[in-house]
Motif scaffolding. Structure first.
Motif, mmCIF file in Angstrom:
data_model
loop_
_atom_site.group_PDB
_atom_site.id
_atom_site.type_symbol
_atom_site.label_atom_id
_atom_site.label_comp_id
_atom_site.label_asym_id
_atom_site.label_seq_id
_atom_site.Cartn_x
_atom_site.Cartn_y
_atom_site.Cartn_z
ATOM 1 N N HIS A 21 -7.042 23.106 3.857
ATOM 2 C CA HIS A 21 -7.110 21.662 4.125
ATOM 3 C C HIS A 21 -5.728 21.104 4.492
ATOM 4 C CE1 HIS A 21 -11.100 21.953 2.535
ATOM 5 N NE2 HIS A 21 -10.683 22.222 1.306
ATOM 6 N N PRO A 22 -5.608 20.492 5.687
ATOM 7 C CA PRO A 22 -4.302 19.967 6.112
ATOM 8 C C PRO A 22 -3.683 18.980 5.118
ATOM 9 C CG PRO A 22 -5.828 19.962 7.963
ATOM 10 C CD PRO A 22 -6.622 20.349 6.752
ATOM 11 N N SER A 23 -4.501 18.124 4.491
ATOM 12 C CA SER A 23 -3.917 17.123 3.587
ATOM 13 C C SER A 23 -3.351 17.779 2.320
ATOM 14 C CB SER A 23 -4.934 16.042 3.222
ATOM 15 O OG SER A 23 -6.051 16.635 2.623
ATOM 16 N N VAL A 24 -3.913 18.903 1.928
ATOM 17 C CA VAL A 24 -3.384 19.646 0.775
ATOM 18 C C VAL A 24 -2.014 20.220 1.153
ATOM 19 C CG1 VAL A 24 -3.693 21.744 -0.626
ATOM 20 C CG2 VAL A 24 -5.622 20.179 -0.250
ATOM 21 N N ARG A 25 -1.925 20.796 2.326
ATOM 22 C CA ARG A 25 -0.654 21.381 2.774
ATOM 23 C C ARG A 25 0.420 20.305 2.868
ATOM 24 N NH1 ARG A 25 -1.817 26.436 3.629
ATOM 25 N NH2 ARG A 25 0.376 26.782 4.038
ATOM 26 N N GLU A 26 -0.004 19.125 3.355
ATOM 27 C CA GLU A 26 0.947 18.022 3.491
ATOM 28 C C GLU A 26 1.417 17.549 2.110
ATOM 29 O OE1 GLU A 26 -0.596 15.246 6.450
ATOM 30 O OE2 GLU A 26 0.515 13.705 5.304
ATOM 31 N N ALA A 27 0.474 17.471 1.169
ATOM 32 C CA ALA A 27 0.818 17.004 -0.183
ATOM 33 C C ALA A 27 1.818 17.939 -0.862
ATOM 34 C CB ALA A 27 -0.446 16.884 -1.033
ATOM 35 N N LEU A 28 1.761 19.235 -0.525
ATOM 36 C CA LEU A 28 2.665 20.202 -1.170
ATOM 37 C C LEU A 28 3.956 20.409 -0.370
ATOM 38 C CD1 LEU A 28 0.121 22.948 -2.347
ATOM 39 C CD2 LEU A 28 1.022 21.022 -3.660
ATOM 40 N N PHE A 29 4.036 19.802 0.823
ATOM 41 C CA PHE A 29 5.166 20.065 1.720
ATOM 42 C C PHE A 29 6.512 19.644 1.110
ATOM 43 C CE2 PHE A 29 8.239 18.810 4.932
ATOM 44 C CZ PHE A 29 8.288 19.927 5.749
ATOM 45 N N ARG A 47 7.667 19.033 -1.858
ATOM 46 C CA ARG A 47 8.131 19.801 -3.020
ATOM 47 C C ARG A 47 8.786 21.117 -2.556
ATOM 48 N NH1 ARG A 47 4.584 20.215 -8.328
ATOM 49 N NH2 ARG A 47 5.994 21.477 -9.556
ATOM 50 N N GLN A 48 8.162 21.766 -1.596
ATOM 51 C CA GLN A 48 8.691 23.045 -1.094
ATOM 52 C C GLN A 48 9.954 22.810 -0.266
ATOM 53 O OE1 GLN A 48 5.328 25.805 0.336
ATOM 54 N NE2 GLN A 48 4.323 23.826 0.268
ATOM 55 N N ARG A 49 9.916 21.767 0.557
ATOM 56 C CA ARG A 49 11.068 21.470 1.427
ATOM 57 C C ARG A 49 12.304 21.118 0.570
ATOM 58 N NH1 ARG A 49 13.430 23.174 5.772
ATOM 59 N NH2 ARG A 49 15.223 21.846 5.986
ATOM 60 N N GLY A 59 8.632 30.585 6.989
ATOM 61 C CA GLY A 59 9.457 30.710 8.188
ATOM 62 C C GLY A 59 8.962 29.864 9.354
ATOM 63 N N THR A 60 7.680 29.490 9.323
ATOM 64 C CA THR A 60 7.108 28.750 10.459
ATOM 65 C C THR A 60 7.069 27.243 10.225
ATOM 66 O OG1 THR A 60 4.933 29.210 9.519
ATOM 67 C CG2 THR A 60 5.652 30.645 11.326
ATOM 68 N N VAL A 61 6.787 26.797 8.985
ATOM 69 C CA VAL A 61 6.559 25.373 8.735
ATOM 70 C C VAL A 61 7.537 24.775 7.705
ATOM 71 C CG1 VAL A 61 4.872 23.671 7.888
ATOM 72 C CG2 VAL A 61 4.108 25.582 9.306
ATOM 73 N N ILE A 62 7.677 25.422 6.573
ATOM 74 C CA ILE A 62 8.475 24.834 5.479
ATOM 75 C C ILE A 62 9.970 24.924 5.791
ATOM 76 C CG2 ILE A 62 9.017 24.941 2.990
ATOM 77 C CD1 ILE A 62 6.100 24.099 3.587
ATOM 78 N N ALA A 63 10.411 26.070 6.257
ATOM 79 C CA ALA A 63 11.849 26.246 6.542
ATOM 80 C C ALA A 63 12.052 26.979 7.866
ATOM 81 C CB ALA A 63 12.520 26.985 5.390
ATOM 82 N N PRO A 64 11.662 26.312 8.971
ATOM 83 C CA PRO A 64 11.875 26.979 10.274
ATOM 84 C C PRO A 64 13.356 27.201 10.552
ATOM 85 C CG PRO A 64 10.946 24.746 10.565
ATOM 86 C CD PRO A 64 10.988 25.014 9.098
ATOM 87 N N ASP A 65 14.208 26.507 9.764
ATOM 88 C CA ASP A 65 15.663 26.630 9.914
ATOM 89 C C ASP A 65 16.251 27.700 8.978
ATOM 90 O OD1 ASP A 65 14.835 25.188 7.679
ATOM 91 O OD2 ASP A 65 16.560 23.851 7.657
ATOM 92 N N ALA A 66 15.405 28.507 8.344
ATOM 93 C CA ALA A 66 15.910 29.522 7.390
ATOM 94 C C ALA A 66 16.902 30.464 8.068
ATOM 95 C CB ALA A 66 14.733 30.322 6.818
ATOM 96 N N ASP A 67 17.908 30.881 7.311
ATOM 97 C CA ASP A 67 18.927 31.795 7.848
ATOM 98 C C ASP A 67 18.351 33.189 8.047
ATOM 99 O OD1 ASP A 67 21.513 30.079 7.380
ATOM 100 O OD2 ASP A 67 20.234 29.855 5.619
ATOM 101 N N VAL A 68 17.446 33.565 7.136
ATOM 102 C CA VAL A 68 16.829 34.890 7.207
ATOM 103 C C VAL A 68 15.327 34.704 7.059
ATOM 104 C CG1 VAL A 68 16.633 37.132 6.071
ATOM 105 C CG2 VAL A 68 18.850 35.978 6.118
ATOM 106 N N LYS A 69 14.559 35.314 7.964
ATOM 107 C CA LYS A 69 13.096 35.252 7.859
ATOM 108 C C LYS A 69 12.543 36.670 7.816
ATOM 109 C CE LYS A 69 12.803 31.021 10.553
ATOM 110 N NZ LYS A 69 12.196 30.358 11.726
ATOM 111 N N LEU A 70 11.746 36.913 6.784
ATOM 112 C CA LEU A 70 11.146 38.237 6.636
ATOM 113 C C LEU A 70 9.635 38.092 6.644
ATOM 114 C CD1 LEU A 70 13.396 39.308 3.681
ATOM 115 C CD2 LEU A 70 13.398 40.437 5.905
#
Ligand code: DC
Length: 206
Positions: A86-94, A96-98, A115-126
């Motif tokens: 559910h998109p609204s669930v993902r948005e509600a948790l965004f 806190r993670q960010r 790596g795609t949504v929460i921290a697309p600016d991450a220095d290292v993505k695995l």
């Protein structure tokens, strides 16, 4: 430094994220636990995990729930996968993670969309992966170790179902970021997997 660790269920990404956090002295967030808490809270509320309104209401879970061992069960993992579409669930948790990712000094986060949504600016993505059969075997060993009797075929079917749901959802599906390093741990034990990861991370940081 932000390190993003994504991958499918039972790929070993959680263990690897913890090992990386210890190695670099960074705080670690298992983001799957947040979705598990929402899934568990829906059940406690007597709600339906497939109803977006019920799942959104469950985002308001008490922090103590994150310590509850029941969150680690297969049943709650299934509920987490259902509420996470559910998109609204993902948005509600965004947020806190960010906020966790942005703390001074950095952090390690593991999940499906770091790596795609929460921290697309991450220095290292695995992106940590392994074959379905190997992931099922590892999960089965872990469960029999906890004296939970369950046929391997049932675990394998559950993993296939969960992968399909996580990969095919419209919002923030499970996929490797374009700039992620993909590490397949099928043929590795825990130590070998961490060795391969550390080598890739150190190369990236050089
Ligand atoms: O990593 P895990 O098995 O604890 O995750 C449980 C479910 O939560 C997973 O099937 C999908 C969802 N999830 C998600 O959608 N995004 C994340 N960043 C982490 C987990």
């Amino acid at each position: 430094m932000i390190i993003a660790v994504d991958g499918p269920t039972a790929s070993g990404k959680g263990t690897i994220a913890k090992q990386l956090a210890d190695h670099f002295g960074l705080p670690h967030l298992d983001t799957g636990l947040l979705y598990r808490a929402v899934g568990r809270q829906v059940a406690l509320n007597g709600g339906d995990p497939d109803s977006e309104a019920d799942a959104l209401a469950a985002c308001d879970f008490p922090d103590e729930l994150l310590q509850d061992e029941i969150l680690r069960s297969e049943a709650v993992g299934g509920l987490a996968s259902r509420v996470s579409v559910h998109p609204s669930v993902r948005e509600a948790l965004f947020e806190r993670q960010r906020a966790f990712a942005e703390q001074p000094g950095g952090a390690v986060l593991d999940g499906r969309d770091i790596g795609t949504v929460i921290a697309p600016d991450a220095d290292v993505k695995l992106f940590i992966t392994a074959s379905v059969q190997e992931r099922a075997r590892r999960r089965w060993l872990e469960m029999t170790g906890r004296e939970i009797e369950i046929p391997l075929s049932e675990i394998e079917a559950d993993i296939v179902r969960r992968d399909a749901r996580d990969i095919n959802r419209k919002d923030a599906p499970l996929k490797a970021a374009e700039d992620a390093m993909i590490i397949d741990t099928t043929a590795f034990d825990k130590d070998q997997a961490f060795e391969a990861v550390l080598e890739a991370v150190e190369q990236k940081l050089r």
